[in-house]
Design an enzyme around this catalytic site. Structure first.
Site, short mmCIF file in Angstrom:
data_model
loop_
_atom_site.label_atom_id
_atom_site.label_comp_id
_atom_site.label_asym_id
_atom_site.label_seq_id
_atom_site.Cartn_x
_atom_site.Cartn_y
_atom_site.Cartn_z
N HIS A 90 51.54 79.48 19.70
CA HIS A 90 50.68 79.94 20.78
C HIS A 90 51.41 79.63 22.08
O HIS A 90 51.73 78.48 22.37
CB HIS A 90 49.32 79.23 20.73
CG HIS A 90 48.48 79.66 19.58
ND1 HIS A 90 47.62 78.81 18.90
CD2 HIS A 90 48.37 80.87 18.96
CE1 HIS A 90 47.01 79.48 17.93
NE2 HIS A 90 47.45 80.73 17.96
N GLU A 93 50.46 76.70 24.34
CA GLU A 93 50.41 75.37 23.76
C GLU A 93 51.85 74.86 23.73
O GLU A 93 52.61 75.11 22.79
CB GLU A 93 49.77 75.43 22.37
CG GLU A 93 48.31 75.88 22.45
CD GLU A 93 47.68 76.14 21.08
OE1 GLU A 93 48.27 75.73 20.06
OE2 GLU A 93 46.59 76.74 21.04
N HIS A 220 50.95 72.58 17.53
CA HIS A 220 49.98 73.25 18.38
C HIS A 220 49.43 72.28 19.42
O HIS A 220 49.85 71.13 19.50
CB HIS A 220 48.84 73.83 17.55
CG HIS A 220 49.21 75.02 16.73
ND1 HIS A 220 48.72 76.29 16.98
CD2 HIS A 220 50.04 75.16 15.67
CE1 HIS A 220 49.23 77.15 16.11
NE2 HIS A 220 50.03 76.48 15.30
N GLU A 310 48.06 69.41 15.67
CA GLU A 310 47.48 69.58 17.01
C GLU A 310 47.80 68.30 17.77
O GLU A 310 47.39 67.20 17.37
CB GLU A 310 45.97 69.78 16.90
CG GLU A 310 45.55 71.00 16.09
CD GLU A 310 45.65 72.30 16.87
OE1 GLU A 310 45.95 72.24 18.09
OE2 GLU A 310 45.41 73.37 16.29
#
EC number: 3.4.17.10
Length: 444
Positions: A90, A93, A220, A310
């Protein structure tokens, strides 16, 4: 059992924190040109253990550069596992992109300094680092900058397509096969799939086809948690309700996620970004159901086990946060790579000692097989324990053996399978040979 804090302390000691750290002033956000220069600078500093190659181009023509670390760059060595990190899927990110650039610099510096742990890792592993899968999206996000970046600005590629919703959906096929005793690995791609994915997705799938990756993580932002398969729920989507969707390798995936979480400075504590994840890990579908994601695709289409990391509440953290984020993730990034060496591995040869590719390696009780690569070698991640392992190849009688995997790295057990019977003495057999190396890759 060692506590998470003990593991972090020991890992820090092994990395040798007495060495000088990169100054906070050296940390920065890297635009595309700066990122390319940084990667080539690493390759110039460590030319004998690195290689740069491109797996394709983005919609706007930017290269998807990969930096490889190996004692023999550009060469797959039999029984040496292939590992990959993917960042910036992404575009907005961005922490993963920066961490992978810093990781590349760190590996080079520590190797040159004689760090035994890093030297061992590079000599025994072929490491591939793709800092940015979505360089076009990053440029959109970077124009807004950390202070003004919207939650979705730059997330997609140049066509505003979310690349983590762009892979062929193999979960639905897998869930159907589970009910009808169908294939449990290397599921077929749909017709005309190449016309249905974005150029960046296509490049990554071709990359997966060309390298027999064993373990992977994609980085991410927007939360702090280690997410593992399956991402897509088996149950129909109901607003406000989620359900745990376990893969056949649920236990090993939990172990992999915890490896990162507990080596991270605070991920394992659970409370981050206003959310709570027990031990800093979550099953993807239990969090929210996601279709056409890269994580599940790796597991269902290739031999590769991938989790999603994440890593920050802020998708585009300020420059002032980068140094502390690097220190928080450094040990975790190294510890996770080392997990590629836990399980069993081996070779499959034919009667003329030619390697046999696509031989199937099955483990009783785990409904997910893996296959041997082009060179006849295979790698099967497993937890410590005793397993019944079967090797089979078209035209040959399968052979089954019980093996015990220890907690460290591996012992070697050699067996033979032929098209008619089992030959006990491999030294005098010219038929198909199957040998297993258990959890520490030490031959006996």
């Amino acid at each position: 059992m060692l506590s998470g804090s003990s593991l972090i302390w020991i890992g820090a000691l092994l990395l040798g924190l007495e060495a000088s750290l990169t100054k906070a002033s050296d940390f920065q956000h890297h635009g595309y040109e700066e990122m390319v220069r940084a990667l080539f600078a690493v390759q110039s500093e460590c030319p004998y253990i690195t290689r740069i190659y491109s797996i394709g181009r983005s919609i706007e023509g930017r290269h998807l550069y990969v930096l490889e670390f190996s004692d023999n760059p550009g060469i797959h060595e039999a029984l040496e596992p292939e590992f990959k990190y993917v960042g910036n899927m992404h575009g907005n990110e961005v922490l993963g992109r920066e961490l992978l650039i810093y990781l590349a610099q760190f590996l080079c510096e520590e190797y040159r300094a004689g760090n035994e742990r890093i030297t061992h890792l590079i000599h025994d592993t072929r490491i591939h680092i793709l800092p940015s899968m979505n360089p076009d999206g990053y440029e959109v996000a970077a124009r807004q900058g950390p202070e003004f970046n919207g939650y979705l600005v730059g997330r997609g590629n140049a066509k505003d397509v979310d690349l983590n919703r762009n892979f062929p959906d193999l979960n639905a096929l897998m869930y159907y096969y589970e009910k009808h005793n169908g294939q449990n690995h290397h599921l077929p791609l749909p017709d005309n799939w190449e016309l249905q994915v974005e150029p960046e997705t296509l490049a990554v799938i071709k990359w997966m086809q060309n390298y027999n990756f064993v373990l992977s993580a994609n980085l991410h932002g927007g939360a702090v948690v280690a997410n593992y398969p399956f991402d897509k729920s088996r149950e129909p989507r109901i607003r406000g309700k989620t359900s745990y969707s376990a893969s056949p390798d649920d236990k090993i995936f939990k172990k992999l996620a915890k490896t990162y979480s507990y080596a991270h400075s605070w991920m394992h504590k659970g409370w981050n970004c206003g959310d709570y994840f027990d031990e800093g890990i979550t099953n993807g579908a239990s969090w929210y159901s996601l279709s056409k994601g890269m994580q599940d695709f790796n597991y269902l289409y290739t031999n590769c086990f991938e989790i999603t990391l994440e890593l920050s509440c802020d998708k585009f953290p300020p420059v002032t946060a980068l140094a502390s984020e690097w220190l928080a993730n450094r040990e975790a990034l190294v510890s996770y790579m080392e997990q590629v060496h836990h399980g069993i591995k081996g070779m499959v040869y034919d009667e003329n000692n030619n390697p046999v590719s696509n031989a199937v390696i099955s483990v009783a009780g785990i409904n997910h097989d893996i296959t041997s690569g082009t060179d006849g070698d295979y790698f099967r991640l497993l937890l410590s324990g005793t397993y019944t392992v079967t090797a089979s190849a078209l035209g040959y009688q399968p052979f089954t053996k019980t093996v015990t995997v220890g907690p460290a790295e591996a012992v070697q057990v050699i067996n033979n399978i032929t098209n008619t019977l089992f030959i006990a003495d491999f030294l005098f057999s010219n038929r198909l040979r199957f040998f297993v190396l258990l959890s520490s890759w030490i031959s006996i």
